[in-house]
Design a protein around this motif. Structure first.
Motif, PDB file in Angstrom:
ATOM      1  N   TYR A   1      17.399  10.206  21.683  1.00 12.03           N
ATOM      2  CA  TYR A   1      16.889   9.007  22.976  1.00 12.03           C
ATOM      3  C   TYR A   1      17.587   8.360  21.824  1.00 12.03           C
ATOM      4  O   TYR A   1      17.094   7.924  20.317  1.00 12.03           O
ATOM      5  CB  TYR A   1      15.902   8.649  23.555  1.00 12.03           C
ATOM      6  CG  TYR A   1      14.886   9.352  24.535  1.00 12.03           C
ATOM      7  CD1 TYR A   1      15.427   9.198  25.554  1.00 12.03           C
ATOM      8  CD2 TYR A   1      14.287  10.376  24.085  1.00 12.03           C
ATOM      9  CE1 TYR A   1      15.464   9.701  26.881  1.00 12.03           C
ATOM     10  CE2 TYR A   1      14.367  11.048  25.564  1.00 12.03           C
ATOM     11  CZ  TYR A   1      14.103  10.948  26.450  1.00 12.03           C
ATOM     12  OH  TYR A   1      14.041  11.747  28.119  1.00 12.03           O
TER      13      TYR A   1
ATOM     14  N   GLU B   1      16.682   5.793  30.986  1.00 11.23           N
ATOM     15  CA  GLU B   1      17.768   5.749  30.231  1.00 11.23           C
ATOM     16  C   GLU B   1      19.340   6.485  30.022  1.00 11.23           C
ATOM     17  O   GLU B   1      19.758   5.423  29.390  1.00 11.23           O
ATOM     18  CB  GLU B   1      16.934   6.818  29.248  1.00 11.23           C
ATOM     19  CG  GLU B   1      15.809   5.945  28.553  1.00 11.23           C
ATOM     20  CD  GLU B   1      14.342   7.304  28.932  1.00 11.23           C
ATOM     21  OE1 GLU B   1      13.179   6.522  29.321  1.00 11.23           O
ATOM     22  OE2 GLU B   1      14.919   7.667  30.482  1.00 11.23           O
ATOM     23  N   ARG B   2      19.210   6.245  31.479  1.00 14.34           N
ATOM     24  CA  ARG B   2      20.741   6.647  31.830  1.00 14.34           C
ATOM     25  C   ARG B   2      21.617   5.525  32.793  1.00 14.34           C
ATOM     26  O   ARG B   2      22.704   4.777  32.791  1.00 14.34           O
ATOM     27  CB  ARG B   2      21.116   8.207  32.842  1.00 14.34           C
ATOM     28  CG  ARG B   2      21.564   8.887  31.472  1.00 14.34           C
ATOM     29  CD  ARG B   2      20.934  11.145  32.383  1.00 14.34           C
ATOM     30  NE  ARG B   2      21.630  11.761  31.501  1.00 14.34           N
ATOM     31  CZ  ARG B   2      21.383  12.727  32.061  1.00 14.34           C
ATOM     32  NH1 ARG B   2      20.937  13.312  33.272  1.00 14.34           N
ATOM     33  NH2 ARG B   2      21.913  13.587  31.554  1.00 14.34           N
TER      34      ARG B   2
ATOM     35  N   ASN C   1      18.043  -4.764  30.396  1.00 14.03           N
ATOM     36  CA  ASN C   1      17.737  -4.074  29.151  1.00 14.03           C
ATOM     37  C   ASN C   1      17.112  -5.424  28.448  1.00 14.03           C
ATOM     38  O   ASN C   1      17.426  -6.143  28.136  1.00 14.03           O
ATOM     39  CB  ASN C   1      19.175  -4.257  28.364  1.00 14.03           C
ATOM     40  CG  ASN C   1      18.653  -3.507  27.396  1.00 14.03           C
ATOM     41  OD1 ASN C   1      18.557  -4.428  26.584  1.00 14.03           O
ATOM     42  ND2 ASN C   1      19.094  -2.653  26.579  1.00 14.03           N
TER      43      ASN C   1
ATOM     44  N   THR D   1      14.287  -0.892  26.010  1.00 17.93           N
ATOM     45  CA  THR D   1      15.429   0.133  26.290  1.00 17.93           C
ATOM     46  C   THR D   1      15.631   1.180  25.827  1.00 17.93           C
ATOM     47  O   THR D   1      15.837   0.772  24.566  1.00 17.93           O
ATOM     48  CB  THR D   1      16.242  -0.185  27.540  1.00 17.93           C
ATOM     49  OG1 THR D   1      15.497  -0.993  28.231  1.00 17.93           O
ATOM     50  CG2 THR D   1      16.482   0.875  28.054  1.00 17.93           C
ATOM     51  N   ARG D   2      15.443   2.306  25.773  1.00 20.02           N
ATOM     52  CA  ARG D   2      16.577   4.022  24.828  1.00 20.02           C
ATOM     53  C   ARG D   2      17.343   4.225  26.017  1.00 20.02           C
ATOM     54  O   ARG D   2      17.353   4.370  27.148  1.00 20.02           O
ATOM     55  CB  ARG D   2      15.655   4.853  24.794  1.00 20.02           C
ATOM     56  CG  ARG D   2      13.659   5.024  23.983  1.00 20.02           C
ATOM     57  CD  ARG D   2      13.368   5.625  23.997  1.00 20.02           C
ATOM     58  NE  ARG D   2      12.866   6.166  25.458  1.00 20.02           N
ATOM     59  CZ  ARG D   2      12.331   7.633  25.103  1.00 20.02           C
ATOM     60  NH1 ARG D   2      12.060   8.086  23.864  1.00 20.02           N
ATOM     61  NH2 ARG D   2      11.733   7.904  26.807  1.00 20.02           N
ATOM     62  N   MET D   3      18.166   4.567  25.082  1.00 20.29           N
ATOM     63  CA  MET D   3      20.184   4.796  25.710  1.00 20.29           C
ATOM     64  C   MET D   3      19.734   6.729  25.508  1.00 20.29           C
ATOM     65  O   MET D   3      19.279   7.062  24.703  1.00 20.29           O
ATOM     66  CB  MET D   3      20.926   4.722  25.033  1.00 20.29           C
ATOM     67  CG  MET D   3      22.279   4.866  25.314  1.00 20.29           C
ATOM     68  SD  MET D   3      23.139   4.164  24.308  1.00 20.29           S
ATOM     69  CE  MET D   3      24.881   4.027  24.867  1.00 20.29           C
ATOM     70  N   GLN D   4      19.609   7.063  26.766  1.00 16.53           N
ATOM     71  CA  GLN D   4      19.800   8.863  26.474  1.00 16.53           C
ATOM     72  C   GLN D   4      21.159   9.008  26.496  1.00 16.53           C
ATOM     73  O   GLN D   4      22.138   9.005  27.284  1.00 16.53           O
ATOM     74  CB  GLN D   4      19.595   9.504  27.751  1.00 16.53           C
ATOM     75  CG  GLN D   4      19.426  10.899  28.074  1.00 16.53           C
ATOM     76  CD  GLN D   4      18.674  10.947  29.630  1.00 16.53           C
ATOM     77  OE1 GLN D   4      17.717  10.609  30.077  1.00 16.53           O
ATOM     78  NE2 GLN D   4      19.495  12.415  29.402  1.00 16.53           N
TER      79      GLN D   4
ATOM     80  N   HIS E   1      17.078   3.583  20.536  1.00 19.02           N
ATOM     81  CA  HIS E   1      16.567   2.721  20.339  1.00 19.02           C
ATOM     82  C   HIS E   1      17.856   1.591  20.525  1.00 19.02           C
ATOM     83  O   HIS E   1      18.159   1.405  19.497  1.00 19.02           O
ATOM     84  CB  HIS E   1      15.661   2.401  19.644  1.00 19.02           C
ATOM     85  CG  HIS E   1      14.349   3.287  19.602  1.00 19.02           C
ATOM     86  ND1 HIS E   1      13.284   2.934  19.918  1.00 19.02           N
ATOM     87  CD2 HIS E   1      14.400   5.224  19.153  1.00 19.02           C
ATOM     88  CE1 HIS E   1      12.423   4.186  20.364  1.00 19.02           C
ATOM     89  NE2 HIS E   1      13.040   5.575  19.826  1.00 19.02           N
TER      90      HIS E   1
END
Length: 557
Positions: free
Chosen positions: A114, A41-42, A77, A81-84, A116
């Protein structure tokens, strides 16, 4: 054997000590992994810029703010994918706006949030603006424990700042809280504060605006990459004086921000130390790395921190460390420890930054050694040798300097004096200051504005020196035993070897004494011998060798 360290020596870690306690076995949990690991997520996004805005509430000990994270898509992506995003409790994210158009859904596990995100093409540049608020974690003994600092100056007026190295910048604003990813295009910091106070940030002032509601807004900007923990607000009753310094790259803007009642003494005290620092470090390390953003020295309520282009200063306008000699030999009382040490981090720590916190010796070992190099440049070789030897008493050998990776772990506080003594030993063994200086300058040129691993640094030193120092680095960074140098003299020869060391330890020794021909040897774990010229037997003494090298020396016969 228990080693008792004098209180004066422990000050080195009381002030600098992100790792002040004895090293004990630690079990790392999920929170440590999420904080210290480059999770999926990073890794798919690379930070390009932070646009941070904050409004602290001095009375409520809270903050409200936002951070627009501009990022580039560097990995797959597919819409799932999630974004931390990292933001430590008790702060709360209110909303996340994608590209200024619509809100993203999000959830959190502790201090990891997280978001979305939608599908994004590779190499696209997008942004997410995180709005947040809440009570903020306060530092209890800044800068050692870290957090937001709400305090008062000696006249009882509000004074605010932050210190968060190690603990992480997510203690006060949302970001990707991993040292490996600095915003490539810099960052801005906008601060809204009571209009009776002055706000100062990193880099250059973009604007100041009166809001006609009892507050003023200040915006500062840096154009160079910067570590998250170096983006710092300073808010108080500041006054400013400035000058231009003729440096290696041209005119460098110097700004001094001090509390109003410190103005008179600061004007005569600070520039002298800053000029000597710049002259010394530009000689050894190369040009100051942030001419575009300038250099600022700013009064702070804590002892000091290496905040990029905005160095914190709290050394009470005294030489030494608040009037104490870190070396115990007198040389530490001839200059201001905080100005020299914290400014040294502009080269090692801010210009060259370790990717993982575990490699913090790259920051602290080289900057500890910058003190010796400063003493060398200003006071001479003998003074530098004495200073370096003097700080050795603070070495504790309580644990490895390099701890586990990927869990935001910090190694032993020996990353300061032990790593500094290791570098001094390498320099003595080379016996070629022109080459050693070229290595230091080469590091800052080759890894200019980059994040690095210890392997990159170790390999660079070995390559440029023309000698494989890998086992020397292993010995001093990864194990705790002090290597022994054993020798005896017989029939006009010296016999010698290393013991109590890692396999393959091979630190070169150059033995010198006035009036005697210099002798260079490369001991190993096997006995070696060398024929001695007239007077060279006098080079083999415990006092002479231990003074120059961090070894336990023993005449075994």
């Amino acid at each position: 054997m228990k080693i008792l360290i004098p209180a004066s020596a422990l000050l080195l870690f009381v002030f600098l000590g992100n790792s002040v306690s004895a090293q004990t076995a630690k079990t790392y949990g999920l929170a440590d992994t999420l904080r210290g690991t480059l999770t999926p997520e990073r890794t798919w996004w690379d930070v390009q810029r932070y646009e941070l805005s904050v409004k602290p509430d001095y009375n409520d000990k809270s903050i409200t703010g936002s951070n627009q994270i501009v990022y580039k898509v560097v990995g797959a992506n597919n819409g799932k994918t999630r974004m931390q995003i990292d933001l430590q409790e008790p702060l709360i994210i209110d909303s996340i706006l994608y590209n200024g158009k619509y809100k993203l859904k999000f959830e959190h596990v502790g201090s990891v949030w997280y978001a979305h995100v939608p599908a994004q093409r590779l190499s696209a540049t997008n942004n997410a603006t995180i709005f947040y608020h809440g009570k903020v974690h306060q530092a209890k003994r800044a800068p050692w424990d870290g957090g937001f600092i709400f305090t008062a100056d000696s006249l009882g007026r509000p004074w605010m700042t932050v210190a968060c190295q190690g603990l992480g910048a997510s203690i006060w604003y949302p970001n990707k809280d991993h040292q490996s990813d600095e915003p490539d295009l810099g960052a801005s910091l906008t601060m809204t504060v009571p209009d009776t106070l002055i706000a100062v940030g990193n880099g250059r002032l973009v604007f100041k605006k009166q809001n006609n509601d009892g507050t003023s807004t200040y915006k500062y900007n840096v154009v160079n990459p910067i570590s998250n923990y170096c983006i710092i607000p300073y808010i108080g009753k500041y006054v400013n004086f400035k000058e231009k310094y003729a440096g290696e790259k041209g005119q460098l803007d110097l700004n001094y921000w001090v509390l109003d009642y410190n103005y008179s003494k600061a004007k005569t005290y600070m520039p002298d130390q800053v000029h000597k620092m710049l002259k010394s470090f530009e000689y050894w390390f190369g040009a100051y790395p942030f001419y575009e953003d300038g250099y600022q020295l700013i009064d702070a309520s804590h002892t000091g921190m290496e905040h990029q282009s905005a160095v914190s200063y709290g050394n009470w306008y005294k030489f030494g460390y608040r009037g104490r000699d870190m070396s115990g030999d007198g040389w530490g009382l001839k200059w201001d420890f905080i100005i020299i040490h914290e400014s040294g981090h502009e080269w090692f720590g801010n210009n060259i930054t370790s990717k993982d916190l575990a490699d913090m010796w790259v920051h602290e070992g080289f900057t500890n050694y910058s003190e010796t190099l400063f003493v060398d440049y200003i006071f001479g070789n003998k003074a530098a040798d004495e200073y370096n030897f003097g700080i050795r008493k603070a070495i504790r050998n309580d644990g490895p300097i390099i701890p586990p990776y990927g869990v935001n772990a910090q190694g032993s506080g020996d990353m300061y004096p032990k790593a500094g003594n290791m570098l001094h030993a390498i320099r003595h063994g080379l016996n070629n200051d022109a080459l050693f200086r070229s290595i230091l300058r080469g590091l800052n040129k080759t890894f200019y504005h980059q994040t690095v691993t210890t392997k990159q640094v170790e390999d660079f030193v070995s390559k440029k020196a023309g000698f494989n120092y890998s086992k020397v680095f292993d010995q001093y960074l990864r194990v705790v035993q002090i290597p022994s140098f054993e020798y005896y003299l017989k029939d006009g020869k010296a016999f010698y070897r290393y013991a109590n060391c890692v396999n393959g330890f091979n630190l070169p020794l150059t033995l010198k004494k006035n009036g005697v021909k210099t002798l260079k040897i490369i001991p190993s774990e096997n006995w070696k011998e060398v024929s001695l010229l007239a007077g060279q037997a006098s080079l083999f003494t415990k006092q002479n060798i231990e003074f120059m090298y961090y070894l336990q020396v023993e005449n075994v016969k």
